[in-house]
Design a protein around this motif. Structure first.
Motif, mmCIF file in Angstrom:
data_model
loop_
_atom_site.group_PDB
_atom_site.id
_atom_site.type_symbol
_atom_site.label_atom_id
_atom_site.label_comp_id
_atom_site.label_asym_id
_atom_site.label_seq_id
_atom_site.Cartn_x
_atom_site.Cartn_y
_atom_site.Cartn_z
ATOM 1 N N TYR A 222 1.001 -1.314 -0.157
ATOM 2 C CA TYR A 222 0.223 0.383 -0.260
ATOM 3 C C TYR A 222 0.773 1.101 0.012
ATOM 4 C CZ TYR A 222 0.846 1.101 5.172
ATOM 5 O OH TYR A 222 1.672 1.426 5.946
ATOM 6 N N HIS B 228 -5.405 4.396 8.313
ATOM 7 C CA HIS B 228 -5.452 4.761 6.998
ATOM 8 C C HIS B 228 -4.841 5.933 7.016
ATOM 9 C CE1 HIS B 228 -3.086 1.839 5.211
ATOM 10 N NE2 HIS B 228 -4.398 0.895 5.343
ATOM 11 N N ASN C 119 -4.760 -4.435 -3.394
ATOM 12 C CA ASN C 119 -4.955 -3.376 -4.858
ATOM 13 C C ASN C 119 -5.186 -4.510 -5.498
ATOM 14 O OD1 ASN C 119 -2.398 -3.938 -5.820
ATOM 15 N ND2 ASN C 119 -1.725 -1.971 -3.934
#
Length: 333
Positions: free
Chosen positions: A168, A185, A236
């Motif tokens: 990330y 986050h 992702n």
């Protein structure tokens, strides 16, 4: 604080590093209640251990543990946010270390009322073969603001990276305890509510050791693969594509290590280009020294060989299981 399911060496290193930095307390939530590492962690001065057993989840309002690890992390983080008397809280993973160029107070002094501190993350990679001590290596930053650089450095491999990163690149949030909802986050007004304003950390960084060794990285991805559709919420698209390639390989165990090598090993030219662009850094840490200062009664093995020894049987078993499933699928086709 961290929600953990890792070998004892990594957990001890995580806790002692942050206590040595000046953390008043390290909260460790153990995903597996009978994890033997919990008893070791409880001997470290400054560590609070919570076993996430059935009673814990019932008290937190859940009939059973949430399926997604990110949900378990946010539940645990916000229970500390609600119950702690600390001033600030950072949630990091056991394979992440906070790095500070000076006193944390200097970083926090920049944060105005109602805001949170956004700490960018960098990712460990290698110029030499990844061996020796598990906390070695150099660190690369994201390339989102440098168009074309990822393709120039990595060539076709850039398609398997997100902004030049294998993991990330959103950074982590340090929040004022009791103010807002810590969403790992970022900080929101409440769960699902708008994000609060943030202030970028002047020098602090999260050092992400994404895959402690090549074999550990392969194992992490085989574990992710077991979660099926849940991967869509955790990873992702580039990471999922890498996992797909590993699963399709004749030998997933070997393929995982090869993919790690391709994505996380830099040659001299690649490293020089990243360094010139201001995207490659040296952030030395002395985790063994931190353990010696904080918990001298412990002597964890931080060697890559020792770390891999802990995972070898599980990695082989998972890889063989995938091969058997593919053979069975071909027979049934």
């Amino acid at each position: 604080m961290a929600t953990v399911r890792e070998p004892v060496a990594l957990i001890v290193g995580f806790a002692c590093h942050h206590l040595a930095l000046g953390a008043e307390r390290v909260h460790l939530f153990f995903d597996v209640p009978h994890d033997p590492a919990a008893k070791v962690a409880a001997t470290i001065p400054g560590v609070t251990v919570t076993l996430c057993d059935a009673d814990y989840w019932r008290e937190a309002g859940f009939a059973k543990p949430p399926a997604l690890q990110t949900k378990r992390q946010t539940v645990n983080a916000n229970r500390v946010m609600a119950q702690s008397d600390l001033d600030w809280l950072l949630h990091a993973d056991a394979d992440e270390l906070l790095w500070l160029p000076g006193p944390l107070a200097d970083e926090l002094a920049q944060v105005h009322e109602g805001a949170w501190l956004h700490i960018p993350n960098v990712e460990r990679c290698w110029k030499t073969a990844p061996d020796g001590e598990i906390y070695g290596g150099i660190f690369r930053g994201p390339l989102h603001d440098m168009p074309g650089l990822a393709e120039r450095v990595y060539g076709k491999r850039a398609a398997a990276l997100s902004g030049g990163m294998g993991g990330y690149s959103a950074g982590k949030a340090m929040a004022r305890v009791g103010e807002g909802f810590l969403a790992i986050h970022k900080v929101r007004d409440a769960e699902g509510a708008p994000v609060r304003p943030s202030v970028p950390a002047p020098g602090a960084r999260i050092l992400h050791f994404d895959g402690i060794t090549p074999a550990h990285w392969a194992l992490k991805n085989l574990r992710y693969a077991e979660q099926g559709a849940a991967m869509n919420q955790l990873l992702n698209t580039q990471r999922m594509a890498s996992i797909g390639a590993i699963l399709q390989a004749p030998n997933p165990e070997r393929a995982g290590a090869r993919v790690y090598e391709a994505l996380y090993r830099l040659n001299e030219d690649e490293a020089a280009t990243l360094r010139e662009a201001g995207a490659l850094f040296d952030y030395p840490v002395d985790v063994a020294g931190a353990v010696a200062r904080v918990a001298p009664h412990l002597s964890p093995d931080f060697s890559a060989e020792g770390f891999d020894r802990l995972h070898r049987a599980e990695l082989s078993a998972r890889a063989q299981s995938i091969v058997r499933q593919k053979r069975q699928a071909r027979r049934n086709a």
